[in-house]
Design a protein around this motif. Structure first.
Motif, PDB file in Angstrom:
ATOM      1  N   PRO A  12       0.809  -1.230   0.000  1.00 53.11           N
ATOM      2  CA  PRO A  12       0.000   0.000   0.000  1.00 53.11           C
ATOM      3  C   PRO A  12       0.841   1.278   0.000  1.00 53.11           C
ATOM      4  N   GLU A  13       1.908   1.279   0.794  1.00 59.35           N
ATOM      5  CA  GLU A  13       2.742   2.482   0.871  1.00 59.35           C
ATOM      6  C   GLU A  13       3.382   2.791  -0.478  1.00 59.35           C
ATOM      7  N   ILE A  14       3.785   1.740  -1.191  1.00 59.28           N
ATOM      8  CA  ILE A  14       4.434   1.930  -2.481  1.00 59.28           C
ATOM      9  C   ILE A  14       3.429   2.371  -3.547  1.00 59.28           C
ATOM     10  N   THR A  15       2.271   1.729  -3.590  1.00 60.37           N
ATOM     11  CA  THR A  15       1.272   2.099  -4.609  1.00 60.37           C
ATOM     12  C   THR A  15       0.774   3.528  -4.406  1.00 60.37           C
ATOM     13  N   ASN A  16       0.713   3.988  -3.179  1.00 62.55           N
ATOM     14  CA  ASN A  16       0.288   5.370  -2.909  1.00 62.55           C
ATOM     15  C   ASN A  16       1.378   6.383  -3.259  1.00 62.55           C
ATOM     16  N   LEU A  17       2.580   5.897  -3.415  1.00 59.92           N
ATOM     17  CA  LEU A  17       3.735   6.781  -3.531  1.00 59.92           C
ATOM     18  C   LEU A  17       4.308   6.893  -4.939  1.00 59.92           C
ATOM     19  N   VAL A  18       4.185   5.845  -5.748  1.00 53.83           N
ATOM     20  CA  VAL A  18       4.958   5.772  -6.992  1.00 53.83           C
ATOM     21  C   VAL A  18       4.706   6.928  -7.949  1.00 53.83           C
ATOM     22  N   SER A  19       3.477   7.399  -8.049  1.00 53.02           N
ATOM     23  CA  SER A  19       3.211   8.498  -8.995  1.00 53.02           C
ATOM     24  C   SER A  19       3.959   9.756  -8.583  1.00 53.02           C
ATOM     25  N   TYR A  20       4.059   9.983  -7.266  1.00 51.59           N
ATOM     26  CA  TYR A  20       4.788  11.155  -6.777  1.00 51.59           C
ATOM     27  C   TYR A  20       6.296  10.989  -6.989  1.00 51.59           C
ATOM     28  N   LEU A  21       6.787   9.782  -6.753  1.00 50.29           N
ATOM     29  CA  LEU A  21       8.207   9.530  -6.974  1.00 50.29           C
ATOM     30  C   LEU A  21       8.584   9.820  -8.420  1.00 50.29           C
ATOM     31  N   LYS A  22       7.717   9.427  -9.347  1.00 51.42           N
ATOM     32  CA  LYS A  22       7.990   9.644 -10.767  1.00 51.42           C
ATOM     33  C   LYS A  22       7.912  11.129 -11.126  1.00 51.42           C
ATOM     34  N   ASP A  23       6.884  11.821 -10.605  1.00 48.93           N
ATOM     35  CA  ASP A  23       6.685  13.228 -10.953  1.00 48.93           C
ATOM     36  C   ASP A  23       7.748  14.137 -10.352  1.00 48.93           C
ATOM     37  N   TYR A  24       8.205  13.823  -9.157  1.00 52.40           N
ATOM     38  CA  TYR A  24       9.106  14.729  -8.437  1.00 52.40           C
ATOM     39  C   TYR A  24      10.576  14.553  -8.817  1.00 52.40           C
TER      40      TYR A  24
ATOM     41  N   LYS B 191       4.567  -6.980 -13.124  1.00 53.99           N
ATOM     42  CA  LYS B 191       3.191  -6.545 -13.367  1.00 53.99           C
ATOM     43  C   LYS B 191       2.667  -5.671 -12.228  1.00 53.99           C
ATOM     44  N   SER B 192       3.560  -5.242 -11.372  1.00 52.60           N
ATOM     45  CA  SER B 192       3.151  -4.459 -10.198  1.00 52.60           C
ATOM     46  C   SER B 192       2.951  -2.991 -10.539  1.00 52.60           C
ATOM     47  N   LYS B 193       2.369  -2.284  -9.574  1.00 52.26           N
ATOM     48  CA  LYS B 193       2.177  -0.841  -9.707  1.00 52.26           C
ATOM     49  C   LYS B 193       3.534  -0.131  -9.810  1.00 52.26           C
ATOM     50  N   LEU B 194       4.505  -0.587  -9.049  1.00 50.30           N
ATOM     51  CA  LEU B 194       5.837   0.006  -9.116  1.00 50.30           C
ATOM     52  C   LEU B 194       6.427  -0.162 -10.504  1.00 50.30           C
ATOM     53  N   ALA B 195       6.317  -1.360 -11.072  1.00 54.06           N
ATOM     54  CA  ALA B 195       6.855  -1.610 -12.412  1.00 54.06           C
ATOM     55  C   ALA B 195       6.152  -0.751 -13.459  1.00 54.06           C
ATOM     56  N   GLU B 196       4.854  -0.569 -13.290  1.00 56.90           N
ATOM     57  CA  GLU B 196       4.066   0.215 -14.248  1.00 56.90           C
ATOM     58  C   GLU B 196       4.564   1.656 -14.343  1.00 56.90           C
ATOM     59  N   PHE B 197       4.945   2.239 -13.226  1.00 60.07           N
ATOM     60  CA  PHE B 197       5.349   3.650 -13.192  1.00 60.07           C
ATOM     61  C   PHE B 197       6.851   3.843 -13.416  1.00 60.07           C
ATOM     62  N   SER B 198       7.614   2.766 -13.402  1.00 62.33           N
ATOM     63  CA  SER B 198       9.066   2.903 -13.463  1.00 62.33           C
ATOM     64  C   SER B 198       9.568   3.148 -14.880  1.00 62.33           C
ATOM     65  N   ASP B 199      10.595   3.996 -14.988  1.00 58.78           N
ATOM     66  CA  ASP B 199      11.262   4.210 -16.275  1.00 58.78           C
ATOM     67  C   ASP B 199      12.173   3.034 -16.599  1.00 58.78           C
ATOM     68  N   VAL B 200      12.702   2.413 -15.573  1.00 60.11           N
ATOM     69  CA  VAL B 200      13.559   1.236 -15.725  1.00 60.11           C
ATOM     70  C   VAL B 200      13.164   0.227 -14.657  1.00 60.11           C
ATOM     71  N   ILE B 201      13.099  -1.042 -15.031  1.00 57.70           N
ATOM     72  CA  ILE B 201      12.777  -2.096 -14.066  1.00 57.70           C
ATOM     73  C   ILE B 201      13.992  -2.990 -13.863  1.00 57.70           C
ATOM     74  N   LEU B 202      14.430  -3.105 -12.614  1.00 61.14           N
ATOM     75  CA  LEU B 202      15.471  -4.056 -12.251  1.00 61.14           C
ATOM     76  C   LEU B 202      14.780  -5.260 -11.629  1.00 61.14           C
ATOM     77  N   ASP B 203      14.753  -6.344 -12.379  1.00 59.74           N
ATOM     78  CA  ASP B 203      13.975  -7.527 -12.021  1.00 59.74           C
ATOM     79  C   ASP B 203      14.732  -8.390 -11.008  1.00 59.74           C
ATOM     80  N   THR B 204      14.217  -8.457  -9.773  1.00 57.97           N
ATOM     81  CA  THR B 204      14.867  -9.247  -8.719  1.00 57.97           C
ATOM     82  C   THR B 204      14.003 -10.422  -8.266  1.00 57.97           C
TER      83      THR B 204
END
Length: 319
Positions: A104-116, A128-141
């Motif tokens: 929840p903390e990450i999904t509420n935050l990712v759009s701001y992290l990207k914009d700021y 397929k996560s919300k974090l991956a959706e908003f990321s410019d680069v995905i480091l797959d772990t």
């Protein structure tokens, strides 16, 4: 639990984590390169975001990056959405770490992290996560198997995160041409920094025992006894000609000869080992170890300057 069972569990844990690291290694490619380039070209700092176990990993990654020349700052995800987003500047790059990418903390935050920020790098085990959706680069772990027998405690996944963070740090370190002396600047208080920067002069003894070639045996004994080093330096017109140790005195007395007329030059060891005061302390330690001696004479432009002691260097972490 029996000894063999404990060893078996430990080896199984390591086997699983090594296997997942091998898979991670095979996934290193263009996205990793892009992440390194984004961080390296950024005019700001790297902000590392995480929560839970990923927060602990993030803190470690930040510590490694800062000590190897990449300015970084950790931002806890739960604090970020309550005011700490202000630490992110537009020139910064954000690395957000979350195995699920959907907490929840990450999904509420990712759009701001990207914009700021200038770019958002997502380190996640879920493409397929919300974090991956908003990321410019995905480091797959992602991992196929956690080492935890209940498959609940993050083990293999956090190992992957930690290892990938190290890979980022080392790549950036190489790109920045970060060398030993640079490393030492950020570690002045630890043994690493001291071994890379500390000079002999910093560890000089406060005592400077000295006699002359024609000094009597009485003066030699007084000089050795007045210091804690068990040694005195013999000089002639400011030139170092030898040393007398308490061992030399014992050997002289065991001969049983008349010592009343013995002079320092009669029992000294000539051509003692010396080192200049501005040489690295670790070089002094090497001379001491190689020659199996406890003290080393320190010089300034070839003149007697003082004494450095093996135990002082050991106590200061010089090796």
């Amino acid at each position: 639990m029996e000894r063999d069972k404990i060893i078996s569990i430990a080896k199984s844990t390591l086997t699983i984590e090594i296997s997942e690291l091998d898979k991670l290694k095979e996934r290193i490619g263009d996205e990793f390169i892009k992440a390194v380039q984004l961080i390296h070209s950024a005019t700001g700092k790297l902000i590392v975001v995480g929560i839970g176990k990923s927060a602990h990993v993030g803190n470690k990654i930040v510590a490694t990056l800062n000590s190897t020349g990449t300015p970084s700052q950790f931002l806890h995800a739960s604090e970020a959405i309550h005011g700490d987003l202000g630490v992110i500047q537009k020139q910064d790059v954000v690395l957000c770490i979350s195995n699920s990418g959907n907490s929840p903390e990450i999904t509420n935050l990712v759009s701001y992290l990207k914009d700021y920020s200038s770019a958002l790098i997502g380190m996640t085990g879920n493409r397929k996560s919300k974090l991956a959706e908003f990321s410019d680069v995905i480091l797959d772990t992602h991992v196929d198997l956690e080492a935890c027998p209940n498959k609940l405690a993050p083990t293999s996944s956090t190992t992957n995160q930690m290892a990938l963070g190290d890979a980022l740090a080392i790549c950036l370190m190489e790109l920045n041409e970060f060398k030993e002396n640079d490393f030492a600047k950020f570690h002045p208080g630890g043994s690493l920094g001291k071994n890379l920067t500390a000079r002999v002069e910093q560890f000089l003894s406060s005592q400077k025992p000295q006699v002359y070639e024609d000094s009597s045996i009485r003066d030699v004994i007084i000089s050795i006894s007045a210091s804690s080093h068990g040694i005195t330096v013999v000089t002639d017109n400011d030139k170092i000609t030898g040393v007398v140790t308490d061992g030399d005195l014992r050997r002289m007395l065991m001969k049983g000869d008349d010592i009343s007329k013995v002079l320092a030059k009669d029992i000294m060891s000539a051509n003692p080992k010396t080192i200049e005061k501005d040489v690295l302390a670790k070089e002094a330690m090497k001379v001491l170890k190689d020659n199996n001696i406890g003290q080393l004479i320190v010089t300034e432009n070839g003149q007697y300057f003082g004494i450095i002691d093996l135990h002082t260097l050991l106590d200061e972490g010089i090796n």
